[in-house]
Write an enzyme that holds these catalytic residues in place. Structure first.
Site, PDB file in Angstrom:
ATOM      1  N   GLU A 424       0.840  -1.185   0.000  1.00 55.94           N
ATOM      2  CA  GLU A 424       0.000   0.000   0.000  1.00 55.94           C
ATOM      3  C   GLU A 424       0.888   1.253   0.000  1.00 55.94           C
ATOM      4  O   GLU A 424       1.699   1.453   0.900  1.00 55.94           O
ATOM      5  CB  GLU A 424      -0.862  -0.058   1.272  1.00 55.94           C
ATOM      6  N   ASP A 497      -0.700  -1.333   5.902  1.00 56.30           N
ATOM      7  CA  ASP A 497      -0.508  -0.772   7.238  1.00 56.30           C
ATOM      8  C   ASP A 497      -1.333  -1.531   8.259  1.00 56.30           C
ATOM      9  O   ASP A 497      -2.393  -2.057   7.945  1.00 56.30           O
ATOM     10  CB  ASP A 497      -0.965   0.699   7.260  1.00 56.30           C
ATOM     11  N   ASP A 499      -3.294  -0.524  10.327  1.00 56.94           N
ATOM     12  CA  ASP A 499      -4.392   0.303  10.860  1.00 56.94           C
ATOM     13  C   ASP A 499      -5.671   0.043  10.079  1.00 56.94           C
ATOM     14  O   ASP A 499      -5.717  -0.845   9.225  1.00 56.94           O
ATOM     15  CB  ASP A 499      -4.007   1.783  10.801  1.00 56.94           C
ATOM     16  N   ASP A 501      -7.279   1.756   7.757  1.00 58.22           N
ATOM     17  CA  ASP A 501      -7.176   1.958   6.306  1.00 58.22           C
ATOM     18  C   ASP A 501      -6.491   0.758   5.656  1.00 58.22           C
ATOM     19  O   ASP A 501      -6.896   0.283   4.601  1.00 58.22           O
ATOM     20  CB  ASP A 501      -6.346   3.211   5.989  1.00 58.22           C
TER      21      ASP A 501
END
Ligand code: 1YM
Length: 638
Positions: A424, A497, A499, A501
């Site tokens: 990403e 990541d 997280d 997102d």
């Protein structure tokens, strides 16, 4: 309608000894399938009565003991008059002798053919106890049997209104090693019967679980199609489905509903029995359907430029249901679930073709939507084939220029231990590129938005730059053109990541793979990388933690800071982009130290058939993540 049946119509063959001697010959075996076969036999007699217009409601009671059953219908009642050939009642003959049943060939259909149609006497022969109760001609009659033999004469119990038959039976434990009826199996059969026999009320009273359910569908197969569409969250291309009920030599019912799904779902039945392997009736459906649609397209000059419509394109996204009833079905194949009567092909074909063409002509906007869908399917197939060819060409000539520009390929792809990291963002992609093992690890950074492939068509998917780059890099095509032999990497690793997102992007990528190349998952090629969320420096030592729990565990192991014990320094990574290439390599990419999660499709036996089904189904808990290293095997269900 039908001529009435009387005792003289029964042709007696022989007594029941052969059935008890070799039960397998009559019901296939004495396991669970054979046991349930007894239910289907009695149920089929009740359904026959409904199918020929004499009964409107059927009840099945699974008694609290779980090993005895009663089946009831509100038909004419089994005849109780005297059978001239034997001097016994028709009922007794039907239950105690292998006989040739009633009359067929006069508009009477029998549910099951061949294997199934062996009748009430077989059930009686294999039952410890059986009780037949009949209401007919103003009276209620009863006869009891044990192991197929009368335990008394046919008795008139009293007067009664209405008519119907109830058969109670308890299978014989000296025949069946284990007597345990499965409510779910019975329920499924009853539900399907309620769709196949429009309007028929079917009640399942499962007293072993205290559950009672009623199945009734005024629109029969059309309701079934609606249920399938809803269950799989398919998006219909038109509102009302095409429906047809016709009788000429055989009785056929057809429902056709086009959806935006990428595969076809056709289910067929013969005399109420599912024909999972298709046969001549299904071939007739496909032939008639294809001709009708092609005729419509030609008549209205709707042929697309530059692509030819294939038979598969016409049926892409189709939910099709076909039920036929015929007098003497012949089944073929190992599981006897393929219809083999040759005359049925042209009969079904010639019923469907004119009716469907007329329907298309009378519903022009619907027809346009369907034709649009078909043309799209053809174009998508063409695009996918072109993409596929492009990929083959590239890998054949290993012309790296035609791979996506942003792919940093490894020096030797196509080795089983080669890997592609789908990363990403550009900065993370940069770190990964610098940190990687160039020989085996390729990096594909994703820059733009990944399309939600949940129900996107193949054409839409190929329009999305991020996804089409991924397809090109992987080399194995997608959808029907998928070919695992062309996969360019042994592991496909999503690196996002840690997280929300990142989770979202990983989910979109997994959804894409699940929808358009599920084989990749089924064969264990798909992984999630596990980048750390925390760096914890304690004195000269550095620890990495995947999540809060690991961070706390590391800190707990360390104990309280004090004299001689340094204070831990905790860094939370904001994103992969912040990680130095060396750190990313050590924590996440180095096969010797990293941890990966292998992604599987949850709770599925991965046969090709299941994969095909999955390609059109919505399942919320569809993935399962397995820690790649056996010693740390730990399952996280999502
Ligand atoms: C719960 C099971 O067996 N119902 C039933 C069976 C029969 C009839 C009516 C019947 C048929 C006819 C005339 C006819 C029969 N089946 C057979 C055989 N329910 C259940 N309801 N009158 C009544 O076929 O013309 C004989 S009678 F042999 F086919 F099994």
């Amino acid at each position: 309608m039908t001529t009435s049946y009387t005792a003289k119509d029964i042709t007696v063959l022989e007594g029941l000894d052969p059935v008890r001697k070799r039960p397998g010959m009559y019901i296939g075996g004495v396991g669970s399938a054979g046991l349930h076969h007894l239910v289907w036999e009695i149920l089929d007699n009740a359904i026959d009565e409904a199918m020929n217009g004499h009964a409107s409601s059927i009840g099945v009671v699974l008694h609290a003991d779980g090993c005895s059953l009663s089946v009831t219908d509100d038909g004419r009642g089994i005849p109780v008059d005297k059978h001239p050939q034997t001097g016994k009642s028709a009922l007794e003959v039907i239950f105690t002798m292998l006989h040739a049943g009633g009359k067929f060939g006069q508009g009477n259909y029998k549910t099951a053919g061949g294997l199934h149609g062996v009748g009430a006497s077989v059930v009686n022969a294999l039952s410890k106890e059986l009780v037949a109760t009949v209401k007919r001609d103003g009276a209620v009659w009863e006869q009891r049997f044990r192991q197929g033999k009368p335990a008394g004469a046919l008795k008139r119990l009293g007067s009664a209104r209405g008519s119907g038959t109830t058969v109670y039976f308890h299978p014989d434990p000296t025949v069946f090693p284990k007597i345990e009826f499965e409510p779910a199996v019975i329920r499924e059969r009853l539900e399907i019967a309620s769709y196949l026999h429009k309007g028929l009320t079917v009640v399942f009273d499962d007293q072993s679980n205290g559950r009672k359910e009623t199945f009734q569908h005024a629109e029969g197969l059309a309701d079934f199609a609606r249920k399938l569409v809803a269950e799989r969250s398919l998006r219909p291309v038109h509102d009302a489905p095409f429906t047809l009920i016709k009788e000429n030599g055989l009785r056929a019912e057809v429902v056709l509903q086009w959806t935006e799904a990428t595969d076809e779902l056709v289910k067929s039945y013969v005399n109420g029995i599912p024909t999972g392997s298709g046969g001549t009736h299904e071939n007739g459906l496909r032939a008639g359907l294809g001709k009708a649609v092609r005729n419509y397209i030609e008549t209205h000059n709707l042929s697309p430029k530059g692509v030819t419509l294939g038979a598969d394109d016409i049926r892409e996204g189709l939910v099709g249901l076909l039920s036929v009833f015929l007098e003497e079905p012949q089944f073929q194949g190992q599981t006897k679930d393929r219809l083999n009567n040759p005359e049925v092909l042209s009969a079904v074909d010639s019923m469907i073709r004119p009716a469907l063409e007329q329907w298309l002509n009378e519903n022009r906007s619907v027809a346009e939507a369907i034709v649009g869908r078909i043309v799209l399917a053809a174009r998508a197939r063409e695009a996918s084939r072109a993409a596929q060819q492009e990929v083959s060409r590239k890998s054949a000539t290993s012309n790296r220029l035609t791979l996506p520009g942003k792919l940093s390929d490894c020096t030797s792809p196509s080795r089983p231990d080669s890997e592609i990291f789908i990363v990403e963002g550009d900065s993370a992609g940069g770190s990964a590129k610098q940190g990687r093992d160039r020989a085996r690890q390729a990096i594909l950074p994703l820059r733009g938005k990944v399309l939600n492939a949940e129900s996107a068509s193949l054409a839409k998917v190929l329009e999305n730059k991020e996804l089409s780059d991924l397809v090109t890099a992987l080399g194995c095509g997608l959808g029907k053109a998928f070919d695992i032999a062309r996969l360019r990497y042994g592991k496909v690793i999503i690196l996002a990541d840690a997280d929300s997102d990142g989770n979202h992007i990983a989910t979109l990528l997994l959804t894409f793979i699940y929808r358009h190349m599920p084989q990749l998952m089924a064969r264990g090629h798909v992984y999630l990388a596990q980048p750390p969320l925390y760096r914890i420096d304690i004195g000269k030592q550095t620890h990495w933690a995947l999540d809060d729990a690991q961070r706390d565990a590391i800190l707990a192991r360390q104990g309280q800071p004090g004299p001689g014990r340094p204070t831990p320094e905790i860094t939370r990574f904001k994103g992969l982009g912040e990680m130095m290439p060396k750190v990313l390599w050590e924590t996440t990419m180095n096969p010797k130290t990293r941890r990966l999660l292998r992604v599987e499709i949850a709770d599925q036996l991965m046969t090709d058939r299941v994969i095909n089904e999955l390609m059109g189904r919505d399942a919320s808990a569809r993935f399962r993540f397995i820690m790649d290293r056996a010693e740390e095997a730990e399952e996280l269900d999502v």
